[in-house]
Design a protein around this motif. Structure first.
Motif, PDB file in Angstrom:
ATOM      1  N   PRO A   1       3.332   1.182   5.234  1.00 47.95           N
ATOM      2  CA  PRO A   1       4.579   1.069   4.666  1.00 47.95           C
ATOM      3  C   PRO A   1       4.550   0.119   3.343  1.00 47.95           C
ATOM      4  N   TYR A   2       3.330  -0.047   2.963  1.00 50.42           N
ATOM      5  CA  TYR A   2       3.406  -1.036   1.775  1.00 50.42           C
ATOM      6  C   TYR A   2       2.011  -0.611   1.012  1.00 50.42           C
ATOM      7  N   ASP A   3       1.662  -1.188  -0.220  1.00 54.22           N
ATOM      8  CA  ASP A   3       0.519  -0.715  -0.740  1.00 54.22           C
ATOM      9  C   ASP A   3      -0.523  -1.808  -0.490  1.00 54.22           C
ATOM     10  N   HIS A   4      -1.717  -1.600  -0.695  1.00 54.61           N
ATOM     11  CA  HIS A   4      -2.780  -2.385  -0.136  1.00 54.61           C
ATOM     12  C   HIS A   4      -3.001  -3.836  -0.632  1.00 54.61           C
ATOM     13  N   GLY A   5      -2.056  -4.182  -1.887  1.00 53.79           N
ATOM     14  CA  GLY A   5      -2.161  -5.515  -2.202  1.00 53.79           C
ATOM     15  C   GLY A   5      -0.719  -6.496  -1.808  1.00 53.79           C
ATOM     16  N   ALA A   6       0.054  -5.564  -0.932  1.00 53.17           N
ATOM     17  CA  ALA A   6       1.231  -5.912  -0.540  1.00 53.17           C
ATOM     18  C   ALA A   6       1.320  -7.273   0.131  1.00 53.17           C
ATOM     19  N   LEU A   7       0.271  -7.565   0.808  1.00 55.82           N
ATOM     20  CA  LEU A   7       0.234  -8.701   1.736  1.00 55.82           C
ATOM     21  C   LEU A   7      -0.647  -9.820   1.219  1.00 55.82           C
ATOM     22  N   GLU A   8      -0.987  -9.756   0.017  1.00 58.32           N
ATOM     23  CA  GLU A   8      -1.726 -10.717  -0.570  1.00 58.32           C
ATOM     24  C   GLU A   8      -0.747 -11.882  -0.884  1.00 58.32           C
ATOM     25  N   PRO A   9      -1.270 -13.308  -0.787  1.00 57.35           N
ATOM     26  CA  PRO A   9      -2.550 -13.685  -0.591  1.00 57.35           C
ATOM     27  C   PRO A   9      -3.170 -13.838   0.743  1.00 57.35           C
ATOM     28  N   PHE A  10      -2.298 -13.707   1.642  1.00 61.20           N
ATOM     29  CA  PHE A  10      -2.598 -13.926   3.076  1.00 61.20           C
ATOM     30  C   PHE A  10      -3.289 -12.815   3.498  1.00 61.20           C
ATOM     31  N   VAL A  11      -3.382 -11.713   3.401  1.00 61.39           N
ATOM     32  CA  VAL A  11      -4.289 -10.497   3.629  1.00 61.39           C
ATOM     33  C   VAL A  11      -4.412  -9.864   2.242  1.00 61.39           C
ATOM     34  N   SER A  12      -5.950  -9.824   1.999  1.00 64.19           N
ATOM     35  CA  SER A  12      -6.258  -9.259   0.566  1.00 64.19           C
ATOM     36  C   SER A  12      -6.319  -7.783   0.736  1.00 64.19           C
ATOM     37  N   ALA A  13      -6.144  -6.962  -0.388  1.00 66.86           N
ATOM     38  CA  ALA A  13      -6.324  -5.725  -0.620  1.00 66.86           C
ATOM     39  C   ALA A  13      -7.636  -5.061   0.113  1.00 66.86           C
ATOM     40  N   THR A  14      -8.651  -5.798  -0.206  1.00 67.20           N
ATOM     41  CA  THR A  14      -9.831  -5.362   0.463  1.00 67.20           C
ATOM     42  C   THR A  14      -9.658  -5.221   1.970  1.00 67.20           C
ATOM     43  N   THR A  15      -9.350  -6.388   2.421  1.00 68.37           N
ATOM     44  CA  THR A  15      -9.141  -6.353   3.904  1.00 68.37           C
ATOM     45  C   THR A  15      -8.184  -5.251   4.471  1.00 68.37           C
ATOM     46  N   LEU A  16      -7.013  -5.168   3.837  1.00 65.04           N
ATOM     47  CA  LEU A  16      -6.066  -4.222   4.263  1.00 65.04           C
ATOM     48  C   LEU A  16      -6.806  -2.747   4.059  1.00 65.04           C
ATOM     49  N   LYS A  17      -7.254  -2.457   3.134  1.00 65.99           N
ATOM     50  CA  LYS A  17      -7.887  -1.185   2.881  1.00 65.99           C
ATOM     51  C   LYS A  17      -8.995  -0.573   4.012  1.00 65.99           C
ATOM     52  N   LEU A  18      -9.924  -1.747   3.922  1.00 69.41           N
ATOM     53  CA  LEU A  18     -10.977  -1.393   5.049  1.00 69.41           C
ATOM     54  C   LEU A  18     -10.316  -1.389   6.828  1.00 69.41           C
ATOM     55  N   HIS A  19      -9.346  -2.214   6.674  1.00 72.76           N
ATOM     56  CA  HIS A  19      -8.875  -2.234   8.152  1.00 72.76           C
ATOM     57  C   HIS A  19      -8.028  -0.897   8.479  1.00 72.76           C
ATOM     58  N   HIS A  20      -7.357  -0.363   7.367  1.00 74.46           N
ATOM     59  CA  HIS A  20      -6.751   0.708   7.711  1.00 74.46           C
ATOM     60  C   HIS A  20      -7.342   1.966   7.619  1.00 74.46           C
ATOM     61  N   SER A  21      -8.013   2.371   6.540  1.00 75.35           N
ATOM     62  CA  SER A  21      -8.827   3.478   6.043  1.00 75.35           C
ATOM     63  C   SER A  21      -9.996   3.594   6.872  1.00 75.35           C
ATOM     64  N   VAL A  22     -10.721   2.490   7.562  1.00 80.85           N
ATOM     65  CA  VAL A  22     -11.865   2.538   8.165  1.00 80.85           C
ATOM     66  C   VAL A  22     -11.715   2.117   9.434  1.00 80.85           C
ATOM     67  N   HIS A  23     -11.174   1.466  10.125  1.00 80.22           N
ATOM     68  CA  HIS A  23     -11.098   1.013  11.408  1.00 80.22           C
ATOM     69  C   HIS A  23      -9.844   1.648  12.158  1.00 80.22           C
ATOM     70  N   HIS A  24      -8.841   1.424  11.620  1.00 78.13           N
ATOM     71  CA  HIS A  24      -7.773   2.431  12.248  1.00 78.13           C
ATOM     72  C   HIS A  24      -7.814   3.857  12.060  1.00 78.13           C
ATOM     73  N   ALA A  25      -8.288   4.481  10.986  1.00 83.55           N
ATOM     74  CA  ALA A  25      -8.773   5.861  10.851  1.00 83.55           C
ATOM     75  C   ALA A  25      -9.778   6.059  11.800  1.00 83.55           C
ATOM     76  N   GLY A  26     -10.662   5.419  12.160  1.00 79.44           N
ATOM     77  CA  GLY A  26     -11.860   5.742  13.085  1.00 79.44           C
ATOM     78  C   GLY A  26     -11.225   5.991  14.536  1.00 79.44           C
ATOM     79  N   TYR A  27     -10.169   5.053  14.887  1.00 83.59           N
ATOM     80  CA  TYR A  27      -9.621   5.191  16.302  1.00 83.59           C
ATOM     81  C   TYR A  27      -9.147   6.507  16.411  1.00 83.59           C
ATOM     82  N   VAL A  28      -8.256   6.932  15.478  1.00 81.94           N
ATOM     83  CA  VAL A  28      -7.472   8.268  15.170  1.00 81.94           C
ATOM     84  C   VAL A  28      -8.535   9.425  15.405  1.00 81.94           C
TER      85      VAL A  28
END
Length: 205
Positions: A9-36
């Motif tokens: 519901p936001y772009d990859h950098g939207a949670l910085e500096p508390f969650v980095s864009a790198t972490t969010l992208k990996l978390h969503h597009s690799v971990h979450h996608a893998g579960y699906v």
């Protein structure tokens, strides 16, 4: 149709500096996608194919023969809920008067709720989740281990914090407390919590 990975519901950098864009992208597009992807593979050509994700979670819960399916389906559901539990950093957000009143009644106030959520998140041994839920008509804080989630035990989830290491390790290494403090202090979406926890009250107001 197969399940699809929900968009953030936001772009990859939207949670910085508390969650980095790198972490969010990996978390969503690799971990979450893998579960699906694994859920789609596990339900293919079964009577669960084509069902909504929540129904797959509920039908596979507690069945030892379906443990792999449950783990992946519940993780997919938990992650989708987690993304919506957060809002972009810098956005002003606080509980509405109605939600604040419920929090005060059941938990003593917002400050007490934040402390309970922090303690819960830090108490999780290994991987899991810290939740604000409604159970038996009252708000409370609960934890679940691994892929478990409160929708299988009769609770209504309001917000969740992911404390699996992949949610924070690139940014914080072993400093889970710093990650949790950043999320609790700056990223929780109280509007989403109200939508989940007070929707029935609003319908009958």
């Amino acid at each position: 149709m197969p399940l699809t990975l929900p968009s953030l519901p936001y772009d990859h950098g939207a949670l910085e500096p508390f969650v980095s864009a790198t972490t969010l992208k990996l978390h969503h597009s690799v971990h979450h996608a893998g579960y699906v992807d694994r859920v789609n593979a596990l339900v293919r050509d079964t009577n669960l194919q084509g069902l909504p994700l929540r129904a797959i979670v509920e039908r596979s819960a507690g069945d030892p023969r379906q443990r792999s399916l449950f783990n992946n389906a519940a993780q997919a559901w938990n992650h989708a809920f987690f993304w919506r539990s957060l809002h972009a950093a810098g956005k002003r957000n606080s509980p509405s008067p109605r939600l604040a009143a419920r929090i005060a009644r059941d938990l003593g106030g917002q400050a007490q709720l934040i402390e309970q959520l922090k303690s819960a998140a830090l108490s999780v041994f290994g991987s899991g989740w810290a939740w604000l839920v409604e159970r038996d008509g009252r708000l409370c804080v609960e934890t679940t281990a691994n892929a478990d989630c409160p929708i299988t035990t009769g609770a209504v989830p309001g917000l969740v914090i992911d404390v699996w290491e992949h949610a924070y390790y690139l940014d914080y290494q072993a400093r889970r407390a710093d990650y949790v403090s950043g999320v609790l202090g700056h990223l929780l979406d109280w509007g989403f919590a109200e939508q989940n926890l007070l929707a029935k009250e609003a319908q009958h107001a």
